[in-house]
Design an enzyme around this catalytic site. Sequence first.
Site, mmCIF file in Angstrom:
data_model
loop_
_atom_site.group_PDB
_atom_site.id
_atom_site.type_symbol
_atom_site.label_atom_id
_atom_site.label_comp_id
_atom_site.label_asym_id
_atom_site.label_seq_id
_atom_site.Cartn_x
_atom_site.Cartn_y
_atom_site.Cartn_z
ATOM 1 N N HIS A 65 78.653 41.621 68.735
ATOM 2 C CA HIS A 65 78.055 41.705 67.291
ATOM 3 C C HIS A 65 78.798 41.755 66.300
ATOM 4 O O HIS A 65 78.500 41.318 65.025
ATOM 5 C CB HIS A 65 77.208 42.826 67.688
ATOM 6 C CG HIS A 65 75.855 43.035 68.442
ATOM 7 N ND1 HIS A 65 75.765 44.055 69.472
ATOM 8 C CD2 HIS A 65 75.178 42.090 68.541
ATOM 9 C CE1 HIS A 65 74.902 43.634 70.310
ATOM 10 N NE2 HIS A 65 74.289 42.631 69.911
ATOM 11 N N ARG A 110 76.346 32.413 72.229
ATOM 12 C CA ARG A 110 77.395 32.698 73.184
ATOM 13 C C ARG A 110 77.465 31.640 74.185
ATOM 14 O O ARG A 110 78.727 31.281 74.482
ATOM 15 C CB ARG A 110 76.969 34.142 74.176
ATOM 16 C CG ARG A 110 77.095 35.345 73.482
ATOM 17 C CD ARG A 110 76.508 36.532 74.142
ATOM 18 N NE ARG A 110 75.034 36.281 74.099
ATOM 19 C CZ ARG A 110 74.240 37.101 74.853
ATOM 20 N NH1 ARG A 110 74.570 38.236 75.013
ATOM 21 N NH2 ARG A 110 72.880 36.687 74.679
ATOM 22 N N LYS A 141 61.903 45.259 74.940
ATOM 23 C CA LYS A 141 62.623 45.838 76.079
ATOM 24 C C LYS A 141 61.923 46.989 76.343
ATOM 25 O O LYS A 141 61.658 47.949 75.288
ATOM 26 C CB LYS A 141 63.909 45.798 75.954
ATOM 27 C CG LYS A 141 64.537 44.757 75.691
ATOM 28 C CD LYS A 141 65.853 44.555 75.059
ATOM 29 C CE LYS A 141 66.185 43.063 74.791
ATOM 30 N NZ LYS A 141 67.443 42.888 73.800
ATOM 31 N N SER A 181 74.619 43.609 75.355
ATOM 32 C CA SER A 181 74.325 45.071 75.417
ATOM 33 C C SER A 181 73.890 45.709 76.571
ATOM 34 O O SER A 181 74.229 46.644 77.208
ATOM 35 C CB SER A 181 73.499 45.482 74.198
ATOM 36 O OG SER A 181 73.781 45.310 72.922
HETATM 37 O O1 PNS Z 1 69.027 41.926 70.279
HETATM 38 P P1 PNS Z 1 68.014 41.224 70.657
HETATM 39 O O2 PNS Z 1 67.072 42.108 71.448
HETATM 40 O O3 PNS Z 1 68.187 39.817 71.241
HETATM 41 O O4 PNS Z 1 67.129 40.777 69.292
HETATM 42 C C1 PNS Z 1 65.955 40.066 69.263
HETATM 43 C C2 PNS Z 1 65.377 40.082 67.769
HETATM 44 C C3 PNS Z 1 64.966 41.404 67.393
HETATM 45 C C4 PNS Z 1 66.251 39.267 67.011
HETATM 46 C C5 PNS Z 1 64.100 38.991 68.057
HETATM 47 O O5 PNS Z 1 63.284 39.795 69.129
HETATM 48 C C6 PNS Z 1 63.216 39.345 66.867
HETATM 49 O O6 PNS Z 1 63.320 38.508 66.034
HETATM 50 N N1 PNS Z 1 62.029 40.051 67.086
HETATM 51 C C7 PNS Z 1 61.190 40.368 66.052
HETATM 52 C C8 PNS Z 1 59.844 39.598 66.167
HETATM 53 C C9 PNS Z 1 59.645 38.460 65.725
HETATM 54 O O7 PNS Z 1 59.732 38.095 64.689
HETATM 55 N N2 PNS Z 1 59.231 37.400 66.587
HETATM 56 C C10 PNS Z 1 58.806 35.952 66.600
HETATM 57 C C11 PNS Z 1 60.551 35.346 66.762
HETATM 58 S S1 PNS Z 1 60.110 33.707 66.438
#
Ligand code: PNS
Length: 162
Positions: free
Chosen positions: A17, A91, A41, A128
């Site tokens: 990150h 990644r 999660k 993570s």
């Molecule tokens: O670290 P992560 O858990 O991979 O992050 C995922 C995250 C927070 C980037 C993604 O789940 C997100 O953008 N969530 C917000 C909800 C949202 O906008 N959903 C529509 C995505 S197309």
Amino acid sequence: MSTALCPGSFDPVTLGHIDIIERSSRHFEQVVVAVIRNPQKTQSLFTLEERQEMLAECTAHLPNLRIEFFKGLLVDFAREHGADAIVKGLRAVSDFDYELQMAQMNQRLSGIDTFFLSTSPNYSFLSSSLVREVARYGGDVTSMVPPVVAQRLKDRFHGEAP
Ligand code: PNS
């Protein structure tokens, strides 16, 4: 002024990150690390405040960066903060399908583009969730997370019993 979001759960922040955040801060005038409040999660290891503290300590050297929390849609948060871009690290090929789908959905919803940075090969295996698992069972994660995070993981999993 160009503003990019680096969104995620950061539970906890890893060196992968930090690599993406640092590189984003060189390409955009402002970077907002957007920590999601309501991850899909089920169980978080660290509280939002703990995650913010660790992020703040590890990014204190970046003057054009701030850390914010959000809930709901990322694109709504982006609009509220005048962000013009979302930055994600890729990644491996396994990240690509889902990240592409999210980028296209976010573009359709808001017109905001997602920029992908290739993760440093040093960190391409890192997540993570794997770090949490390795730390939980006493594995050495000191090459994968900033020192403050390694210490917090040690305290959390192997601290003195009450
Ligand atoms: O670290 P992560 O858990 O991979 O992050 C995922 C995250 C927070 C980037 C993604 O789940 C997100 O953008 N969530 C917000 C909800 C949202 O906008 N959903 C529509 C995505 S197309």
